[in-house]
Design a protein around this motif. Structure first.
Motif, mmCIF file in Angstrom:
data_model
loop_
_atom_site.group_PDB
_atom_site.id
_atom_site.type_symbol
_atom_site.label_atom_id
_atom_site.label_comp_id
_atom_site.label_asym_id
_atom_site.label_seq_id
_atom_site.Cartn_x
_atom_site.Cartn_y
_atom_site.Cartn_z
ATOM 1 N N VAL A 1 -2.873 7.843 -2.112
ATOM 2 C CA VAL A 1 -2.846 7.462 -3.521
ATOM 3 C C VAL A 1 -4.271 7.577 -4.068
ATOM 4 C CG1 VAL A 1 -2.285 5.660 -5.183
ATOM 5 C CG2 VAL A 1 -0.943 5.864 -3.072
ATOM 6 N N PRO A 2 -4.538 8.577 -4.901
ATOM 7 C CA PRO A 2 -5.904 8.738 -5.426
ATOM 8 C C PRO A 2 -6.324 7.569 -6.308
ATOM 9 C CG PRO A 2 -4.596 10.733 -5.735
ATOM 10 C CD PRO A 2 -3.642 9.645 -5.347
ATOM 11 N N ALA A 3 -7.604 7.332 -6.383
ATOM 12 C CA ALA A 3 -8.144 6.270 -7.237
ATOM 13 C C ALA A 3 -7.744 6.522 -8.685
ATOM 14 C CB ALA A 3 -9.661 6.221 -7.113
ATOM 15 N N GLY A 4 -7.430 5.409 -9.381
ATOM 16 C CA GLY A 4 -7.156 5.503 -10.806
ATOM 17 C C GLY A 4 -5.775 6.013 -11.158
ATOM 18 N N THR A 5 -4.845 6.058 -10.187
ATOM 19 C CA THR A 5 -3.514 6.579 -10.471
ATOM 20 C C THR A 5 -2.420 5.529 -10.355
ATOM 21 O OG1 THR A 5 -3.155 7.268 -8.167
ATOM 22 C CG2 THR A 5 -4.172 8.864 -9.665
ATOM 23 N N ARG A 6 -2.747 4.353 -9.834
ATOM 24 C CA ARG A 6 -1.728 3.323 -9.655
ATOM 25 C C ARG A 6 -2.331 1.945 -9.827
ATOM 26 N NH1 ARG A 6 1.314 1.061 -4.250
ATOM 27 N NH2 ARG A 6 2.741 -0.301 -5.381
ATOM 28 N N ARG A 7 -1.547 1.057 -10.458
ATOM 29 C CA ARG A 7 -1.909 -0.362 -10.533
ATOM 30 C C ARG A 7 -1.094 -1.139 -9.500
ATOM 31 N NH1 ARG A 7 -1.634 1.234 -16.041
ATOM 32 N NH2 ARG A 7 -3.619 0.966 -17.164
ATOM 33 N N PRO A 8 -1.500 -2.384 -9.199
ATOM 34 C CA PRO A 8 -0.740 -3.183 -8.224
ATOM 35 C C PRO A 8 0.705 -3.398 -8.663
ATOM 36 C CG PRO A 8 -2.891 -4.162 -8.625
ATOM 37 C CD PRO A 8 -2.720 -3.080 -9.643
ATOM 38 N N GLY A 9 1.626 -3.299 -7.708
ATOM 39 C CA GLY A 9 3.029 -3.567 -7.991
ATOM 40 C C GLY A 9 3.569 -2.703 -9.105
ATOM 41 N N THR A 10 4.168 -3.358 -10.106
ATOM 42 C CA THR A 10 4.744 -2.642 -11.244
ATOM 43 C C THR A 10 3.951 -2.874 -12.524
ATOM 44 O OG1 THR A 10 6.231 -4.520 -11.666
ATOM 45 C CG2 THR A 10 7.069 -2.753 -10.257
ATOM 46 N N LEU A 11 2.720 -3.349 -12.395
ATOM 47 C CA LEU A 11 1.905 -3.623 -13.572
ATOM 48 C C LEU A 11 1.674 -2.347 -14.378
ATOM 49 C CD1 LEU A 11 -0.840 -6.065 -12.200
ATOM 50 C CD2 LEU A 11 1.205 -6.627 -13.537
ATOM 51 N N THR A 12 1.669 -2.494 -15.697
ATOM 52 C CA THR A 12 1.404 -1.360 -16.584
ATOM 53 C C THR A 12 0.086 -1.511 -17.321
ATOM 54 O OG1 THR A 12 2.697 -2.425 -18.338
ATOM 55 C CG2 THR A 12 3.862 -0.883 -16.900
ATOM 56 N N THR A 13 -0.581 -2.640 -17.114
ATOM 57 C CA THR A 13 -1.896 -2.853 -17.704
ATOM 58 C C THR A 13 -2.833 -3.410 -16.638
ATOM 59 O OG1 THR A 13 -1.332 -5.109 -18.412
ATOM 60 C CG2 THR A 13 -0.926 -3.319 -19.983
ATOM 61 N N GLY A 14 -4.108 -3.402 -16.935
ATOM 62 C CA GLY A 14 -5.077 -3.951 -16.002
ATOM 63 C C GLY A 14 -5.746 -2.882 -15.156
ATOM 64 N N ASP A 15 -6.516 -3.317 -14.188
ATOM 65 C CA ASP A 15 -7.312 -2.411 -13.369
ATOM 66 C C ASP A 15 -6.448 -1.550 -12.461
ATOM 67 O OD1 ASP A 15 -9.596 -3.486 -14.469
ATOM 68 O OD2 ASP A 15 -9.921 -4.905 -12.806
ATOM 69 N N PHE A 16 -6.855 -0.310 -12.298
ATOM 70 C CA PHE A 16 -6.220 0.581 -11.337
ATOM 71 C C PHE A 16 -6.755 0.293 -9.931
ATOM 72 C CE2 PHE A 16 -5.473 3.065 -15.198
ATOM 73 C CZ PHE A 16 -4.186 3.546 -14.970
ATOM 74 N N LEU A 17 -5.954 0.634 -8.960
ATOM 75 C CA LEU A 17 -6.383 0.527 -7.573
ATOM 76 C C LEU A 17 -7.310 1.683 -7.219
ATOM 77 C CD1 LEU A 17 -2.889 -0.268 -5.999
ATOM 78 C CD2 LEU A 17 -4.796 -1.883 -6.227
ATOM 79 N N GLY A 18 -8.173 1.440 -6.242
ATOM 80 C CA GLY A 18 -8.977 2.515 -5.702
ATOM 81 C C GLY A 18 -8.128 3.412 -4.816
ATOM 82 N N GLY A 19 -8.694 4.500 -4.366
ATOM 83 C CA GLY A 19 -7.982 5.398 -3.483
ATOM 84 C C GLY A 19 -7.596 4.704 -2.187
ATOM 85 N N ILE B 1 2.377 -17.048 -1.772
ATOM 86 C CA ILE B 1 1.816 -18.395 -1.924
ATOM 87 C C ILE B 1 0.404 -18.325 -2.507
ATOM 88 C CG2 ILE B 1 0.760 -18.581 0.368
ATOM 89 C CD1 ILE B 1 2.756 -21.327 -1.540
ATOM 90 N N SER B 2 -0.016 -17.150 -2.901
ATOM 91 C CA SER B 2 -1.361 -16.996 -3.453
ATOM 92 C C SER B 2 -1.292 -16.077 -4.661
ATOM 93 C CB SER B 2 -2.310 -16.415 -2.389
ATOM 94 O OG SER B 2 -3.661 -16.539 -2.769
ATOM 95 N N ASN B 3 -0.379 -16.431 -5.599
ATOM 96 C CA ASN B 3 -0.139 -15.532 -6.717
ATOM 97 C C ASN B 3 -1.254 -15.539 -7.758
ATOM 98 O OD1 ASN B 3 0.391 -17.994 -7.941
ATOM 99 N ND2 ASN B 3 2.598 -17.685 -8.070
ATOM 100 N N GLY B 4 -2.286 -16.326 -7.516
ATOM 101 C CA GLY B 4 -3.465 -16.252 -8.354
ATOM 102 C C GLY B 4 -4.535 -15.351 -7.775
ATOM 103 N N THR B 5 -4.219 -14.682 -6.662
ATOM 104 C CA THR B 5 -5.169 -13.785 -6.004
ATOM 105 C C THR B 5 -5.049 -12.386 -6.579
ATOM 106 O OG1 THR B 5 -5.007 -15.034 -3.930
ATOM 107 C CG2 THR B 5 -5.865 -12.799 -3.788
ATOM 108 N N PRO B 6 -6.128 -11.809 -7.101
ATOM 109 C CA PRO B 6 -6.063 -10.402 -7.504
ATOM 110 C C PRO B 6 -5.694 -9.549 -6.301
ATOM 111 C CG PRO B 6 -8.098 -11.449 -8.269
ATOM 112 C CD PRO B 6 -7.455 -12.408 -7.311
ATOM 113 N N SER B 7 -5.079 -8.423 -6.537
ATOM 114 C CA SER B 7 -4.617 -7.561 -5.454
ATOM 115 C C SER B 7 -5.641 -7.462 -4.322
ATOM 116 C CB SER B 7 -4.345 -6.151 -5.978
ATOM 117 O OG SER B 7 -4.155 -5.247 -4.910
ATOM 118 N N PRO B 8 -5.318 -7.962 -3.130
ATOM 119 C CA PRO B 8 -6.261 -7.825 -2.011
ATOM 120 C C PRO B 8 -6.580 -6.363 -1.704
ATOM 121 C CG PRO B 8 -4.662 -9.526 -1.517
ATOM 122 C CD PRO B 8 -4.178 -8.829 -2.755
ATOM 123 N N LEU B 9 -5.583 -5.495 -1.818
ATOM 124 C CA LEU B 9 -5.852 -4.073 -1.611
ATOM 125 C C LEU B 9 -6.892 -3.594 -2.613
ATOM 126 C CD1 LEU B 9 -5.258 -1.316 -0.341
ATOM 127 C CD2 LEU B 9 -3.327 -1.097 -1.944
#
Length: 552
Positions: A60-78, A134-142
């Motif tokens: 998954v290249p950087a900037g092509t996917r967000r965590p889960g099904t999110l449509t806004t917010g930061d993209f994941l890295g590669g 149990i840690s739904n306030g944690t930004p995507s660990p990935l």
């Protein structure tokens, strides 16, 4: 490499020693550009050397996917997503089985490994771009740079019918998680040329049980374990309670057009609001302020008899049958001789929440109940917790004198409440957090308190035990999240700070989400038991700064 108790395949050890494509350069596999990282991702399928394992990968290249099904917010890295299937076989029931896992490996790794716990009957792979339940306030660990794995616990599909196969039972209990942890760490060593600097586990419900299991069976695998609402007695206690609660509520439910009880109508939403309001009237002020939350849980005393109608049932009171059912349910299941079969349940305002109803009463308007007691818990009881399985067992036929004995054989393998010392985990300086909602309708918060008290008694008392294990109770929260509660918090970062910096979490910063129907954006400290959040006497009751952690 760090001693983690994992036995790596020879190829992974060799690559770790050579740091992959760089001779002795430890950073060679850590600093690949996107093209090289994609190539290594593809090579993993044939070069990683895992035994009895089939791998597929996708980059998954950087900037092509967000965590889960999110449509806004930061993209994941590669990152490289590895899907694995290990130890494929045919069960005695003729069905195919394998230990499945998903591992995400970020191009920019922070040196940490996170195992996401499962839940329910498992059988699916949790999205490794997400955080723990149990840690739904944690930004995507990935997204933060963790290597993250999830597992299906050795079977595919969410039905508990796998219980017909003895090996599948063992896999679900512990073996699949052992193999998944070993596989993930070996792949991490292959990809980065080194073992993780720190390893963490985080899960809730069945995932909480899995975390406790690791602390007991495989105490060297993880530096920090967060066990939310742990299903520590699910196959011997909590499921008995589910059958008890189901019976008590069904017994008082009005009859439908077919002459059979309609479980969901045993209590209306208005009835549950009456109970919640009465609990608050009795216990809310015990933390220094009336704010719709019972923080001083140890001091709460409530008798639903105060709500009993003097005459006929009305909207402002409960019938004698309803009061009796509540007393029976919150008092816990018992044999005909009065012997307790599980712990009590605490009184809390979260009883008004839809999450509490979904487990206990459901929403079906017919005599076919849809509560989780009658779907998820009954499925597990019939097919896995009973030995041998009893696939057609009737929930309302549960015999509280004799049927618990049918659950003991699997309890010895599956349950995690017996080890109340954790000697090996403590000796290797592991850290353990329990987090539990006070309105959890399936795994009582009284259970985790009872276990923690036993753990403390065997480890020099509460103060000494808090060096390696702490408990946090969440007023208003139902099962793992939801309710009139500050149920959003970053328990993973709290654990990292404890493990890596030695900063023991006396409290965890928590908030209610902006969409919380009861008190949006409210903040509170989640205090380490036995302390609770007490109002200081001044300041906004919506602000955590107005509260301090105090003893009862």
């Amino acid at each position: 490499m760090k001693n983690t108790g994992i036995v790596f395949p020879t190829s992974a050890l060799a690559l770790a020693a050579l740091a992959g494509c760089g001779g002795g350069d430890d950073n060679a596999r850590l600093e690949l550009d996107a093209k090289a990282a994609e190539a290594v991702c593809a090579e993993m399928v044939t070069q990683s050397g895992l035994p009895a394992t089939t791998l597929t990968t996708r980059y998954v290249p950087a900037g092509t996917r967000r965590p889960g099904t999110l449509t806004t917010g930061d993209f994941l890295g590669g990152h490289c997503v590895v899907t694995g299937s290990r130890d494929a076989r045919t069960g005695v029931d003729g069905k195919p089985y394998a230990i499945g896992f998903e591992l995400s490996l970020p191009d920019r790794w922070n040196g940490r490994f996170l195992y996401l716990g499962g839940g329910g009957n498992d059988g699916t792979l949790r999205d490794t771009s997400l955080s723990s339940t149990i840690s739904n306030g944690t930004p995507s660990p990935l997204g933060q740079g963790y290597a993250v794995v999830s597992a299906d616990a050795g079977h595919q599909g969410t039905s508990a019918s796998f219980g017909a196969d003895p090996q599948a039972r063992i896999d679900h209990a512990y073996n699949a998680h052992d193999k998944t942890a070993q596989s993930a760490k070996a792949l991490i060593a292959w990809r980065y040329g080194k073992a993780p600097n720190y390893s963490y586990f985080s899960g809730c419900s069945g995932g909480g049980r899995q975390g406790m299991m690791f602390s007991q069976r495989f105490p060297s695998y993880f530096d920090g374990i967060t066990a939310g609402a742990p299903a520590m007695r699910v196959s011997s206690g909590a499921t008995v309670a589910a059958m008890w609660n189901n019976r008590k509520f069904t017994d008082i439910a009005p009859l439908g057009s077919d002459g059979k009880p309609v479980l969901s109508q045993a209590f209306s939403n208005g009835d549950l609001n009456l109970v919640a309001d009465a609990v608050l009237a009795a216990c809310d002020a015990g933390d220094g302020v009336v704010d719709g939350m019972v923080q001083n849980t140890r001091a709460c005393r409530f008798d639903p008899a105060v709500l009993q109608c003097a005459g006929a049932k009305a909207d402002s009171c409960l019938s004698a049958a309803q009061v009796g059912a509540l007393k029976d349910v919150f008092g816990g299941p018992k044999t005909s001789a009065g012997q307790p079969l599980y712990v009590t349940q605490p009184w809390d305002a979260g009883i008004r929440n839809a999450g509490w109803r979904a487990w206990t009463l459901g929403s079906s308007t017919t005599s076919t109940p849809n509560s989780a007691y009658n779907t998820l818990m009954l499925d597990a009881l019939r097919n896995e917790f009973f030995t041998p399985p009893d696939p057609s067992f009737d929930a309302l036929a549960f015999n509280f004198d004799t049927d618990p004995a049918r659950m003991q054989a699997f309890s010895e393998v599956y349950d995690t409440y017996r080890d109340d010392r954790l000697s090996a985990f403590k000796a290797r300086k592991g850290k353990l957090m329990f987090i539990h909602g006070m309105s959890d309708p399936i795994f009582s918060a009284d259970e985790v308190v009872e276990y923690y008290e036993r753990l403390a008694a065997n480890n020099g008392g509460i103060a000494a035990t808090q060096d390696f294990a702490r408990t946090y109770l969440v007023p208003g929260m139902t099962h793992c999240s939801g309710g009139p509660a500050t149920d959003t918090y970053d328990s993973l970062q709290a654990m990292v700070d404890w493990v890596e910096k030695g900063v023991a979490p006396d409290s965890i910063a928590a908030r209610a989400s902006a969409s919380n129907a009861y008190f949006p954006n409210r903040t509170r400290p989640l205090c380490a038991y036995p302390k609770f959040a007490k109002y200081k006497g001044a300041g906004s009751i919506e602000d955590a700064a107005s509260f301090s952690c105090e003893a009862s």
